[in-house]
Design a protein around this motif. Structure first.
Motif, PDB file in Angstrom:
ATOM      1  N   ARG A 169      -8.662  -2.406 -18.982  1.00  0.00           N
ATOM      2  CA  ARG A 169      -8.692  -1.742 -17.676  1.00  0.00           C
ATOM      3  C   ARG A 169      -9.062  -0.268 -17.800  1.00  0.00           C
ATOM      4  NH1 ARG A 169      -3.942  -4.722 -14.449  1.00  0.00           N
ATOM      5  NH2 ARG A 169      -3.142  -2.627 -14.222  1.00  0.00           N
ATOM      6  N   SER A 170      -8.640   0.380 -18.867  1.00  0.00           N
ATOM      7  CA  SER A 170      -9.047   1.777 -19.098  1.00  0.00           C
ATOM      8  C   SER A 170     -10.556   1.855 -19.282  1.00  0.00           C
ATOM      9  CB  SER A 170      -8.343   2.347 -20.336  1.00  0.00           C
ATOM     10  OG  SER A 170      -6.969   2.485 -20.099  1.00  0.00           O
ATOM     11  N   GLY A 171     -11.132   0.837 -19.904  1.00  0.00           N
ATOM     12  CA  GLY A 171     -12.582   0.779 -20.057  1.00  0.00           C
ATOM     13  C   GLY A 171     -13.292   0.656 -18.722  1.00  0.00           C
ATOM     14  N   PHE A 172     -12.698  -0.110 -17.804  1.00  0.00           N
ATOM     15  CA  PHE A 172     -13.290  -0.216 -16.471  1.00  0.00           C
ATOM     16  C   PHE A 172     -13.247   1.126 -15.750  1.00  0.00           C
ATOM     17  CE2 PHE A 172     -12.069  -4.855 -16.743  1.00  0.00           C
ATOM     18  CZ  PHE A 172     -13.366  -5.290 -16.921  1.00  0.00           C
ATOM     19  N   MET A 173     -12.151   1.875 -15.908  1.00  0.00           N
ATOM     20  CA  MET A 173     -12.061   3.203 -15.294  1.00  0.00           C
ATOM     21  C   MET A 173     -13.106   4.132 -15.911  1.00  0.00           C
ATOM     22  SD  MET A 173      -9.800   2.892 -12.968  1.00  0.00           S
ATOM     23  CE  MET A 173     -10.380   1.211 -12.847  1.00  0.00           C
ATOM     24  N   ALA A 174     -13.296   4.028 -17.235  1.00  0.00           N
ATOM     25  CA  ALA A 174     -14.309   4.843 -17.912  1.00  0.00           C
ATOM     26  C   ALA A 174     -15.708   4.490 -17.418  1.00  0.00           C
ATOM     27  CB  ALA A 174     -14.203   4.661 -19.428  1.00  0.00           C
ATOM     28  N   SER A 175     -15.981   3.197 -17.252  1.00  0.00           N
ATOM     29  CA  SER A 175     -17.303   2.770 -16.757  1.00  0.00           C
ATOM     30  C   SER A 175     -17.550   3.237 -15.332  1.00  0.00           C
ATOM     31  CB  SER A 175     -17.427   1.248 -16.850  1.00  0.00           C
ATOM     32  OG  SER A 175     -17.489   0.845 -18.196  1.00  0.00           O
ATOM     33  N   ILE A 224       0.847  -1.203   0.000  1.00  0.00           N
ATOM     34  CA  ILE A 224       0.000   0.000   0.000  1.00  0.00           C
ATOM     35  C   ILE A 224       0.876   1.244   0.000  1.00  0.00           C
ATOM     36  CG2 ILE A 224      -1.669   1.353   1.354  1.00  0.00           C
ATOM     37  CD1 ILE A 224      -3.020  -1.018   0.137  1.00  0.00           C
ATOM     38  N   GLU A 225       1.909   1.233   0.794  1.00  0.00           N
ATOM     39  CA  GLU A 225       2.820   2.382   0.866  1.00  0.00           C
ATOM     40  C   GLU A 225       3.504   2.606  -0.483  1.00  0.00           C
ATOM     41  OE1 GLU A 225       4.674   5.706   2.104  1.00  0.00           O
ATOM     42  OE2 GLU A 225       3.015   4.668   3.056  1.00  0.00           O
ATOM     43  N   LEU A 226       3.900   1.552  -1.165  1.00  0.00           N
ATOM     44  CA  LEU A 226       4.512   1.672  -2.487  1.00  0.00           C
ATOM     45  C   LEU A 226       3.540   2.314  -3.470  1.00  0.00           C
ATOM     46  CD1 LEU A 226       6.737   1.006  -4.610  1.00  0.00           C
ATOM     47  CD2 LEU A 226       5.507  -1.149  -4.951  1.00  0.00           C
ATOM     48  N   ILE A 227       2.319   1.826  -3.498  1.00  0.00           N
ATOM     49  CA  ILE A 227       1.305   2.371  -4.411  1.00  0.00           C
ATOM     50  C   ILE A 227       1.054   3.839  -4.093  1.00  0.00           C
ATOM     51  CG2 ILE A 227      -1.136   2.256  -5.073  1.00  0.00           C
ATOM     52  CD1 ILE A 227      -0.852  -0.852  -4.599  1.00  0.00           C
ATOM     53  N   ARG A 228       0.890   4.159  -2.820  1.00  0.00           N
ATOM     54  CA  ARG A 228       0.656   5.547  -2.424  1.00  0.00           C
ATOM     55  C   ARG A 228       1.823   6.431  -2.835  1.00  0.00           C
ATOM     56  NH1 ARG A 228       2.379   9.115   0.278  1.00  0.00           N
ATOM     57  NH2 ARG A 228       3.864   7.844   1.390  1.00  0.00           N
ATOM     58  N   SER A 229       3.039   5.957  -2.633  1.00  0.00           N
ATOM     59  CA  SER A 229       4.198   6.784  -2.990  1.00  0.00           C
ATOM     60  C   SER A 229       4.288   6.999  -4.503  1.00  0.00           C
ATOM     61  CB  SER A 229       5.492   6.183  -2.439  1.00  0.00           C
ATOM     62  OG  SER A 229       5.827   4.992  -3.111  1.00  0.00           O
ATOM     63  N   GLU A 230       3.929   5.974  -5.279  1.00  0.00           N
ATOM     64  CA  GLU A 230       3.923   6.149  -6.736  1.00  0.00           C
ATOM     65  C   GLU A 230       2.850   7.144  -7.156  1.00  0.00           C
ATOM     66  OE1 GLU A 230       5.883   1.914  -8.150  1.00  0.00           O
ATOM     67  OE2 GLU A 230       3.818   2.344  -8.734  1.00  0.00           O
ATOM     68  N   LEU A 231       1.676   7.060  -6.545  1.00  0.00           N
ATOM     69  CA  LEU A 231       0.618   8.032  -6.852  1.00  0.00           C
ATOM     70  C   LEU A 231       1.035   9.440  -6.462  1.00  0.00           C
ATOM     71  CD1 LEU A 231      -2.514   5.943  -5.876  1.00  0.00           C
ATOM     72  CD2 LEU A 231      -2.003   6.877  -8.145  1.00  0.00           C
ATOM     73  N   ALA A 272      -4.363   6.364 -11.057  1.00  0.00           N
ATOM     74  CA  ALA A 272      -4.322   7.826 -11.175  1.00  0.00           C
ATOM     75  C   ALA A 272      -5.524   8.349 -11.962  1.00  0.00           C
ATOM     76  CB  ALA A 272      -3.005   8.257 -11.824  1.00  0.00           C
ATOM     77  N   VAL A 273      -5.952   7.612 -12.997  1.00  0.00           N
ATOM     78  CA  VAL A 273      -7.147   8.006 -13.750  1.00  0.00           C
ATOM     79  C   VAL A 273      -8.362   7.998 -12.837  1.00  0.00           C
ATOM     80  CG1 VAL A 273      -8.781   7.217 -15.531  1.00  0.00           C
ATOM     81  CG2 VAL A 273      -6.346   7.390 -16.046  1.00  0.00           C
ATOM     82  N   HIS A 274      -8.486   6.963 -12.034  1.00  0.00           N
ATOM     83  CA  HIS A 274      -9.618   6.881 -11.110  1.00  0.00           C
ATOM     84  C   HIS A 274      -9.651   8.123 -10.213  1.00  0.00           C
ATOM     85  CE1 HIS A 274     -12.711   4.619  -8.936  1.00  0.00           C
ATOM     86  NE2 HIS A 274     -12.197   5.174  -7.854  1.00  0.00           N
ATOM     87  N   LEU A 275      -8.509   8.498  -9.663  1.00  0.00           N
ATOM     88  CA  LEU A 275      -8.452   9.678  -8.792  1.00  0.00           C
ATOM     89  C   LEU A 275      -8.716  10.963  -9.572  1.00  0.00           C
ATOM     90  CD1 LEU A 275      -5.396   8.714  -6.566  1.00  0.00           C
ATOM     91  CD2 LEU A 275      -7.816   8.708  -5.919  1.00  0.00           C
ATOM     92  N   ALA A 276      -8.141  11.083 -10.762  1.00  0.00           N
ATOM     93  CA  ALA A 276      -8.343  12.303 -11.558  1.00  0.00           C
ATOM     94  C   ALA A 276      -9.811  12.470 -11.935  1.00  0.00           C
ATOM     95  CB  ALA A 276      -7.471  12.256 -12.819  1.00  0.00           C
ATOM     96  N   LEU A 277     -10.454  11.386 -12.353  1.00  0.00           N
ATOM     97  CA  LEU A 277     -11.865  11.480 -12.728  1.00  0.00           C
ATOM     98  C   LEU A 277     -12.760  11.675 -11.506  1.00  0.00           C
ATOM     99  CD1 LEU A 277     -11.988   8.940 -15.690  1.00  0.00           C
ATOM    100  CD2 LEU A 277     -11.940  11.453 -15.779  1.00  0.00           C
TER     101      LEU A 277
END
Length: 183
Positions: free
Chosen positions: A44-50, A5-12, A152-157
């Motif tokens: 996966r981009s389609g899932f973010m769009a949905s 989780i810390e790795l993912i957060r730091s990358e974001l 990042a797309v999920h957060l931006a949208l």
């Protein structure tokens, strides 16, 4: 805290500050003027769009997912939000072309401002994250494929939705009223 989780957060934390206020505002302007909103993306981009489409429904928008059986034809005044890390995914680029031919507008959500999708767009929401292609200039990531881009797309949208909700005075109670009730 969990090290993954810390790795993912730091990358974001390396990507999200580079998503500009103006890019979010431009996306909101396009959506605010839309008669209807269509979303497109593959995999996966389609899932973010949905997921974004569902959030827009909760905010009162008329939204359709490109490729679904109930999606109508594009028309003038409609906006397509195309999500593609590379910006060159053929189906998403094709949907943008169809939207343009119908005199609709296009918002590109991508890592590449020089991509085909961005070239067809009226507004670009640049999400400078790593994709499965690991192109030059993409953010470093330990995560496989396009995970960092997807997150990042999920957060931006979600930021787009938060701004749209604030501008329209939509709170949790109002959004809940538009939430599907199948229980």
């Amino acid at each position: 805290m969990n090290s993954e989780i810390e790795l993912i957060r730091s990358e974001l934390d390396t990507v999200c500050p580079r998503i500009t206020e103006e890019a979010v505002a431009g996306c909101c302007r396009e959506l605010g003027a839309a008669a209807r909103v269509f979303v497109a993306g593959a995999g996966r981009s389609g899932f973010m769009a949905s997921a974004f489409a569902m959030r827009l429904v909760h905010l009162g928008y008329a939204v359709h997912v490109v490729g679904e059986a109930t999606a109508p034809a594009f028309a003038e005044g409609d906006v397509l939000v195309g999500v593609s890390g590379s910006g060159n995914t053929s189906g998403t680029v094709r949907a943008a072309g169809e939207a343009r031919r119908a005199r609709g507008r296009v918002v590109a959500v991508t890592t590449d401002v020089d991509s085909e999708l961005a070239a067809a767009a009226d507004a670009v929401l640049l999400v400078p994250a790593a994709t499965k292609n690991r192109a030059a200039g993409e953010a470093a990531t330990a995560q496989p494929l396009s995970s960092l881009f997807d997150q990042a797309v999920h957060l931006a949208l979600d930021a787009v939705c938060l701004r749209l909700a604030a501008e329209a005075g939509i709170d949790n109670a109002a959004a809940r009223g538009a939430h599907v009730k199948t229980e």
